[in-house]
Design a protein around this motif. Structure first.
Motif, mmCIF file in Angstrom:
data_model
loop_
_atom_site.group_PDB
_atom_site.id
_atom_site.type_symbol
_atom_site.label_atom_id
_atom_site.label_comp_id
_atom_site.label_asym_id
_atom_site.label_seq_id
_atom_site.Cartn_x
_atom_site.Cartn_y
_atom_site.Cartn_z
ATOM 1 N N LEU A 196 0.831 35.285 -5.107
ATOM 2 C CA LEU A 196 0.142 36.312 -6.088
ATOM 3 C C LEU A 196 0.078 36.071 -7.536
ATOM 4 C CD1 LEU A 196 -1.819 38.671 -6.169
ATOM 5 C CD2 LEU A 196 -0.088 40.309 -5.888
ATOM 6 N N PRO A 197 1.422 36.032 -8.345
ATOM 7 C CA PRO A 197 1.454 35.778 -9.382
ATOM 8 C C PRO A 197 0.693 34.504 -9.854
ATOM 9 C CG PRO A 197 3.732 36.495 -8.598
ATOM 10 C CD PRO A 197 2.714 36.223 -7.355
ATOM 11 N N ARG A 198 0.900 33.544 -9.257
ATOM 12 C CA ARG A 198 0.161 32.250 -9.620
ATOM 13 C C ARG A 198 -1.150 32.446 -9.403
ATOM 14 N NH1 ARG A 198 3.910 30.330 -6.053
ATOM 15 N NH2 ARG A 198 2.238 29.527 -4.499
ATOM 16 N N LEU A 199 -1.752 33.120 -8.480
ATOM 17 C CA LEU A 199 -3.231 33.376 -8.520
ATOM 18 C C LEU A 199 -3.727 34.029 -9.901
ATOM 19 C CD1 LEU A 199 -3.598 33.855 -4.597
ATOM 20 C CD2 LEU A 199 -4.311 31.943 -6.006
ATOM 21 N N LEU A 200 -3.029 35.215 -10.067
ATOM 22 C CA LEU A 200 -3.367 36.090 -11.356
ATOM 23 C C LEU A 200 -3.519 35.188 -12.417
ATOM 24 C CD1 LEU A 200 -1.558 39.345 -10.363
ATOM 25 C CD2 LEU A 200 -3.903 38.681 -10.169
ATOM 26 N N ALA A 201 -2.275 34.268 -12.684
ATOM 27 C CA ALA A 201 -2.252 33.470 -13.907
ATOM 28 C C ALA A 201 -3.417 32.494 -13.761
ATOM 29 C CB ALA A 201 -1.005 32.785 -13.732
ATOM 30 N N ALA A 202 -3.863 31.899 -12.790
ATOM 31 C CA ALA A 202 -5.018 31.048 -12.666
ATOM 32 C C ALA A 202 -6.333 31.670 -13.059
ATOM 33 C CB ALA A 202 -5.173 30.603 -11.320
ATOM 34 N N LEU A 203 -6.421 33.081 -12.808
ATOM 35 C CA LEU A 203 -7.612 33.795 -13.086
ATOM 36 C C LEU A 203 -7.628 33.800 -14.632
ATOM 37 C CD1 LEU A 203 -8.123 36.989 -11.115
ATOM 38 C CD2 LEU A 203 -9.472 34.936 -11.342
ATOM 39 N N CYS A 204 -6.317 34.084 -15.325
ATOM 40 C CA CYS A 204 -6.324 34.101 -16.819
ATOM 41 C C CYS A 204 -6.703 32.787 -17.527
ATOM 42 C CB CYS A 204 -4.945 34.503 -17.390
ATOM 43 S SG CYS A 204 -4.650 36.402 -16.848
ATOM 44 N N ASP A 205 -6.122 31.774 -16.911
ATOM 45 C CA ASP A 205 -6.483 30.283 -17.115
ATOM 46 C C ASP A 205 -8.119 30.033 -17.272
ATOM 47 O OD1 ASP A 205 -4.053 29.838 -17.799
ATOM 48 O OD2 ASP A 205 -3.551 28.747 -16.097
ATOM 49 N N ARG A 206 -8.780 30.791 -16.014
ATOM 50 C CA ARG A 206 -10.315 30.222 -15.735
ATOM 51 C C ARG A 206 -11.218 31.218 -16.983
ATOM 52 N NH1 ARG A 206 -13.932 29.562 -10.568
ATOM 53 N NH2 ARG A 206 -15.724 29.977 -11.652
ATOM 54 N N LEU A 207 -10.971 32.452 -16.956
ATOM 55 C CA LEU A 207 -11.940 33.490 -17.295
ATOM 56 C C LEU A 207 -11.493 33.628 -19.001
ATOM 57 C CD1 LEU A 207 -12.135 35.913 -14.555
ATOM 58 C CD2 LEU A 207 -13.720 34.177 -14.946
ATOM 59 N N PRO A 208 -12.576 34.019 -19.841
ATOM 60 C CA PRO A 208 -12.530 34.572 -21.026
ATOM 61 C C PRO A 208 -11.661 35.867 -21.341
ATOM 62 C CG PRO A 208 -14.731 34.512 -20.558
ATOM 63 C CD PRO A 208 -14.168 33.790 -19.374
ATOM 64 N N GLU A 209 -11.379 36.457 -22.338
ATOM 65 C CA GLU A 209 -10.838 37.708 -22.362
ATOM 66 C C GLU A 209 -11.565 38.877 -21.689
ATOM 67 O OE1 GLU A 209 -7.868 38.724 -23.878
ATOM 68 O OE2 GLU A 209 -7.144 36.613 -24.085
ATOM 69 N N ASP A 210 -12.954 38.563 -22.203
ATOM 70 C CA ASP A 210 -13.905 39.859 -21.805
ATOM 71 C C ASP A 210 -14.025 40.152 -20.247
ATOM 72 O OD1 ASP A 210 -15.271 37.561 -21.895
ATOM 73 O OD2 ASP A 210 -17.270 38.281 -22.564
ATOM 74 N N ARG A 211 -13.970 38.957 -19.583
ATOM 75 C CA ARG A 211 -14.348 38.718 -18.027
ATOM 76 C C ARG A 211 -13.065 39.238 -17.546
ATOM 77 N NH1 ARG A 211 -17.908 40.000 -15.754
ATOM 78 N NH2 ARG A 211 -17.464 38.659 -13.974
ATOM 79 N N ILE A 212 -11.953 38.868 -18.049
ATOM 80 C CA ILE A 212 -10.550 39.307 -17.128
ATOM 81 C C ILE A 212 -10.477 40.892 -17.356
ATOM 82 C CG2 ILE A 212 -8.109 39.361 -17.635
ATOM 83 C CD1 ILE A 212 -8.650 36.962 -16.218
ATOM 84 N N ALA A 213 -10.955 41.389 -18.548
ATOM 85 C CA ALA A 213 -10.792 42.781 -18.721
ATOM 86 C C ALA A 213 -11.658 43.666 -17.747
ATOM 87 C CB ALA A 213 -11.558 43.202 -20.188
#
Length: 274
Positions: free
Chosen positions: A36-53
């Motif tokens: 889970l932590p690695r998957l969440l970090a991978a999302l942050c690597d892929r998406l820009p700030e507004d999409r992560i929000a």
């Protein structure tokens, strides 16, 4: 009376787990490796700030990993490969931390987003998008890179036509004090696409007659750069089959920007003001 643990073959515990003796702390090496932590970090690597929000808001509203809100949100994602990536996050949440609330997962994602780390290169495409690799559409990334500039924009393109969203974002950058240098191929009349921009935007053409300016680049300050095959035309940004990469590592972007600034230096007689 204590019952000794029953170990499986090769000294493993039941169901292939490492053996554990009562009263003896488990060694650190036997700590389970959570995805889970690695998957969440991978999302942050892929998406820009507004999409992560946006993802954080949806997670915070979810009652748990099986909330239908999540499945509807995942199914609605149009970006290639994003829906499977989000599904893996939900699956890992359900298996590894089913008791954690939605706000808790959202907080974990926000923590991963705030932790400073180098961001990997990201694939950018135009035209049809497959699910074989996480990628984003060139038109959206171009606007995002321009929007991230605080002091300078360096843009090169062989051809330019239309691209109203890009031109409008450049104008917003100019209005907030960003210096803009446009390196354009004179033979394609690319500068006409930017005629409506303020007069203090710097437009450059090649000084010599041999060769053409064929590079495609959008560099924001010295931290982010979009490189690829796409010109700044409507078809290239969205419809043509194009390929590019966005770099967010200053160690890679800085020498790239320095090279183009060297091309613009008057003493080198390579580029001239339009």
């Amino acid at each position: 009376m204590r019952v000794p643990a029953v170990n499986g073959p090769d000294g493993e515990g039941p169901e292939g787990k490492p053996p554990h003796t009562a009263g003896v702390p488990t060694a650190r090496s036997s700590t389970p490796s959570y995805r889970l932590p690695r998957l969440l970090a991978a999302l942050c690597d892929r998406l820009p700030e507004d999409r992560i929000a946006v993802v954080e808001q949806v997670l915070a509203a979810a009652a748990g990993p099986e909330d239908p809100l999540l499945s509807r949100f995942v199914a609605a994602q149009p970006a290639a490969g994003l829906a499977p990536q989000l599904s893996e996050v939900v699956r890992a949440w359900n298996v590894e931390a089913p008791g954690m609330t939605g706000p808790g997962i959202a907080l974990a994602l926000a923590t991963a987003r705030s932790f400073p780390r180098p961001r990997p290169a990201q694939v950018v495409v135009s035209g049809p998008m497959s699910a074989s690799t996480p990628a984003r559409l060139t038109s959206g990334v171009a606007v995002e890179v321009i929007r991230s500039a605080h002091t300078s924009l360096l843009i090169a393109s062989f051809a330019a036509h239309g691209a109203r969203n890009v031109v409008a974002e450049i104008e917003r950058a100019v209005n907030r004090g960003v210096r803009v240098d446009l390196l354009l191929e004179e033979s394609t009349q690319a500068s006409a696409a930017f005629a409506a921009l303020p007069s203090h935007v710097h437009v450059w053409h090649r000084a010599g007659m041999s060769g053409v300016l064929h590079a495609k680049l959008i560099a924001a300050d010295r931290h982010t750069a979009l490189l690829g095959s796409a010109n700044l035309t409507d078809r290239a940004l969205s419809d043509n089959i194009e390929l590019g990469v966005v770099l967010r590592d200053p160690h890679l972007v800085e020498p790239l920007v320095d090279h183009f600034r060297w091309l613009l230096a008057s003493g080198n007689h390579i580029m001239r003001p339009a």
